[in-house]
Design a protein around this motif. Structure first.
Motif, short mmCIF file in Angstrom:
data_model
loop_
_atom_site.label_atom_id
_atom_site.label_comp_id
_atom_site.label_asym_id
_atom_site.label_seq_id
_atom_site.Cartn_x
_atom_site.Cartn_y
_atom_site.Cartn_z
N TYR A 186 10.93 24.12 4.25
CA TYR A 186 9.53 24.53 4.31
C TYR A 186 8.79 24.20 3.01
CZ TYR A 186 5.51 27.70 3.95
OH TYR A 186 4.26 28.21 3.73
N GLU A 187 9.45 24.43 1.86
CA GLU A 187 8.80 24.18 0.57
C GLU A 187 8.46 22.70 0.40
OE1 GLU A 187 7.65 26.26 -1.54
OE2 GLU A 187 8.54 28.08 -0.73
N PHE A 188 9.39 21.85 0.81
CA PHE A 188 9.19 20.41 0.69
C PHE A 188 8.03 19.96 1.58
CE2 PHE A 188 10.99 15.98 1.67
CZ PHE A 188 10.38 15.42 0.55
N VAL A 189 8.02 20.43 2.80
CA VAL A 189 6.95 20.07 3.74
C VAL A 189 5.61 20.62 3.25
CG1 VAL A 189 6.08 20.38 6.09
CG2 VAL A 189 8.51 19.92 5.71
N LEU A 190 5.61 21.84 2.72
CA LEU A 190 4.38 22.44 2.20
C LEU A 190 3.84 21.61 1.04
CD1 LEU A 190 2.28 24.68 2.19
CD2 LEU A 190 3.86 26.04 0.77
N ALA A 191 4.74 21.15 0.18
CA ALA A 191 4.31 20.32 -0.96
C ALA A 191 3.63 19.06 -0.47
CB ALA A 191 5.52 19.98 -1.82
N LEU A 192 4.22 18.41 0.51
CA LEU A 192 3.64 17.18 1.05
C LEU A 192 2.29 17.45 1.73
CD1 LEU A 192 6.95 15.73 2.45
CD2 LEU A 192 5.52 14.61 0.74
N THR A 193 2.21 18.56 2.44
CA THR A 193 0.96 18.93 3.11
C THR A 193 -0.16 19.13 2.08
OG1 THR A 193 2.17 20.01 4.91
CG2 THR A 193 -0.14 20.62 4.62
N GLN A 194 0.16 19.83 1.01
CA GLN A 194 -0.84 20.08 -0.03
C GLN A 194 -1.26 18.79 -0.73
OE1 GLN A 194 -2.42 23.06 -0.71
NE2 GLN A 194 -1.40 23.64 1.18
N VAL A 195 -0.30 17.93 -1.00
CA VAL A 195 -0.61 16.66 -1.66
C VAL A 195 -1.51 15.80 -0.77
CG1 VAL A 195 0.40 14.47 -2.42
CG2 VAL A 195 1.39 16.63 -3.18
N CYS A 196 -1.26 15.83 0.52
CA CYS A 196 -2.10 15.08 1.46
C CYS A 196 -3.55 15.58 1.44
CB CYS A 196 -1.54 15.17 2.88
SG CYS A 196 -0.06 14.18 3.16
N LYS A 236 0.85 -1.19 0.00
CA LYS A 236 0.00 0.00 0.00
C LYS A 236 0.88 1.24 0.00
CE LYS A 236 -3.91 2.32 0.89
NZ LYS A 236 -3.37 3.68 0.92
N VAL A 237 0.77 2.05 -1.03
CA VAL A 237 1.53 3.30 -1.12
C VAL A 237 0.57 4.41 -1.54
CG1 VAL A 237 3.37 4.55 -2.30
CG2 VAL A 237 3.68 2.13 -1.73
N ASP A 238 0.53 5.48 -0.77
CA ASP A 238 -0.29 6.64 -1.10
C ASP A 238 0.51 7.70 -1.84
OD1 ASP A 238 -2.59 5.65 0.27
OD2 ASP A 238 -1.67 6.25 2.16
N ILE A 239 1.76 7.90 -1.41
CA ILE A 239 2.60 8.96 -1.96
C ILE A 239 3.99 8.43 -2.28
CG2 ILE A 239 3.65 11.23 -1.54
CD1 ILE A 239 1.40 11.75 0.49
N ILE A 240 4.48 8.76 -3.47
CA ILE A 240 5.86 8.45 -3.84
C ILE A 240 6.65 9.75 -3.81
CG2 ILE A 240 7.40 7.59 -5.64
CD1 ILE A 240 4.99 6.08 -6.81
N TYR A 279 1.21 21.01 -5.85
CA TYR A 279 2.09 22.08 -5.38
C TYR A 279 3.39 22.06 -6.19
CZ TYR A 279 4.68 25.34 -2.57
OH TYR A 279 5.41 26.44 -2.19
N TYR A 280 3.81 23.24 -6.63
CA TYR A 280 5.06 23.37 -7.35
C TYR A 280 5.90 24.47 -6.70
CZ TYR A 280 1.85 21.13 -10.53
OH TYR A 280 0.89 20.30 -11.05
N SER A 281 7.17 24.22 -6.55
CA SER A 281 8.08 25.22 -5.99
C SER A 281 7.93 26.54 -6.73
CB SER A 281 9.52 24.73 -6.12
OG SER A 281 10.44 25.77 -5.88
N PRO A 282 8.00 27.67 -6.03
CA PRO A 282 7.91 28.97 -6.71
C PRO A 282 8.91 29.10 -7.85
CG PRO A 282 7.72 29.28 -4.36
CD PRO A 282 8.07 27.82 -4.57
N ARG A 283 10.04 28.44 -7.76
CA ARG A 283 11.02 28.52 -8.84
C ARG A 283 10.57 27.77 -10.08
NH1 ARG A 283 16.15 26.67 -8.15
NH2 ARG A 283 15.76 25.51 -6.25
N VAL A 284 9.65 26.82 -9.91
CA VAL A 284 9.04 26.20 -11.09
C VAL A 284 8.23 27.24 -11.84
CG1 VAL A 284 7.34 24.51 -11.87
CG2 VAL A 284 8.99 23.87 -10.12
N THR A 285 7.51 28.06 -11.09
CA THR A 285 6.73 29.13 -11.70
C THR A 285 7.63 30.06 -12.51
OG1 THR A 285 5.23 29.03 -9.81
CG2 THR A 285 5.03 30.94 -11.25
N ASP A 286 8.83 30.34 -12.00
CA ASP A 286 9.77 31.20 -12.71
C ASP A 286 10.18 30.62 -14.05
OD1 ASP A 286 9.69 32.96 -10.59
OD2 ASP A 286 11.50 32.16 -9.64
#
Length: 227
Positions: free
Chosen positions: A119-129, A56-60, A134-141
């Motif tokens: 913080y960005e990594f944790v925020l990404a995981l929080t949003q995915v949950c 059982k895997v929810d997130i990779i 979620y994409y890093s602001p630098r992806v937006t750039d």
């Protein structure tokens, strides 16, 4: 295509990373998140797929490059073929727009950089949950280089969107699903499908990921905004 439901208590996480020290760091960060449980660590695409098929895997959480001629992009595509609702978080140094574009096209739910703040990594995981993307602001750039196949972006200001299409675009970028959008806008599923198809055509994109990218880039929705 099979579906699997999330754990009612914790999200089961598989780390796919071919560098031991990086795996150790990710494990330390995830270990501080009470909603997450690490269920495995694998270093190759083949090992990861075998694990997913049996457990059982929810997130990779994966790097983009996984050794010689193996990528998290291929892993994402294969994993989502097996289980449509599995989530994939990229955590990588790879900033080349072509790779980012391919990761998003494959279905990446989050894309973060290893040299971002924790913080960005944790925020990404929080949003995915929460079922969000979620994409890093630098992806937006980097979005100006990856908005379409020709790498020639279509400015939103030059695209004539209906009010309904704009509303749908914003709700997609906020991570809302079809049922929510239809109820929010008081339209049926067929009408929503028609609006979505028109939106794709006008933006020159092929998935909700790239609809979201336009919304983020042009300030219609803030990164990580869900309400």
């Amino acid at each position: 295509m099979a579906e699997r439901r999330y754990s009612s208590e914790k999200f089961q996480v598989l780390i796919v990373e071919d560098h031991f020290t990086t795996t150790k760091g990710i494990r330390a960060i995830l270990g501080e998140q009470p909603q997450l449980e690490i269920v495995g660590e694998r270093s190759s695409l083949k090992e990861a797929i075998i694990f997913i098929e049996k457990n059982k895997v929810d997130i990779i959480v994966t790097d983009l490059h996984l050794g010689i001629d193996q990528t998290g992009i291929e892993l994402t595509a294969k994993a989502k073929q097996l289980y449509a609702d599995i989530k994939v978080v990229f955590h990588t140094y790879e900033e080349r727009p072509s790779f980012i574009k391919d990761a998003l096209r494959a279905g990446a739910d989050a894309y973060t950089f290893k040299n971002d703040d924790e913080y960005e990594f944790v925020l990404a995981l929080t949003q995915v949950c929460k079922g969000k993307r979620y994409y890093s602001p630098r992806v937006t750039d980097l979005l100006q280089e990856i908005t379409n196949e020709e790498d020639e972006e279509i400015p939103v200001s030059s695209i004539k969107l209906t009010d309904q299409e704009k509303k749908i675009m914003i709700l997609i970028a906020k991570g809302k699903n079809n049922n929510y959008i239809a109820q929010k806008l008081n339209i049926n599923a067929n009408t929503l499908s028609s609006h979505r198809k028109n939106l794709y055509q006008k933006l020159g994109v092929s998935s909700d990921v790239f609809v979201s990218i336009y919304a983020y880039k042009y300030g219609l929705v803030k990164m990580g905004e869900t309400e």
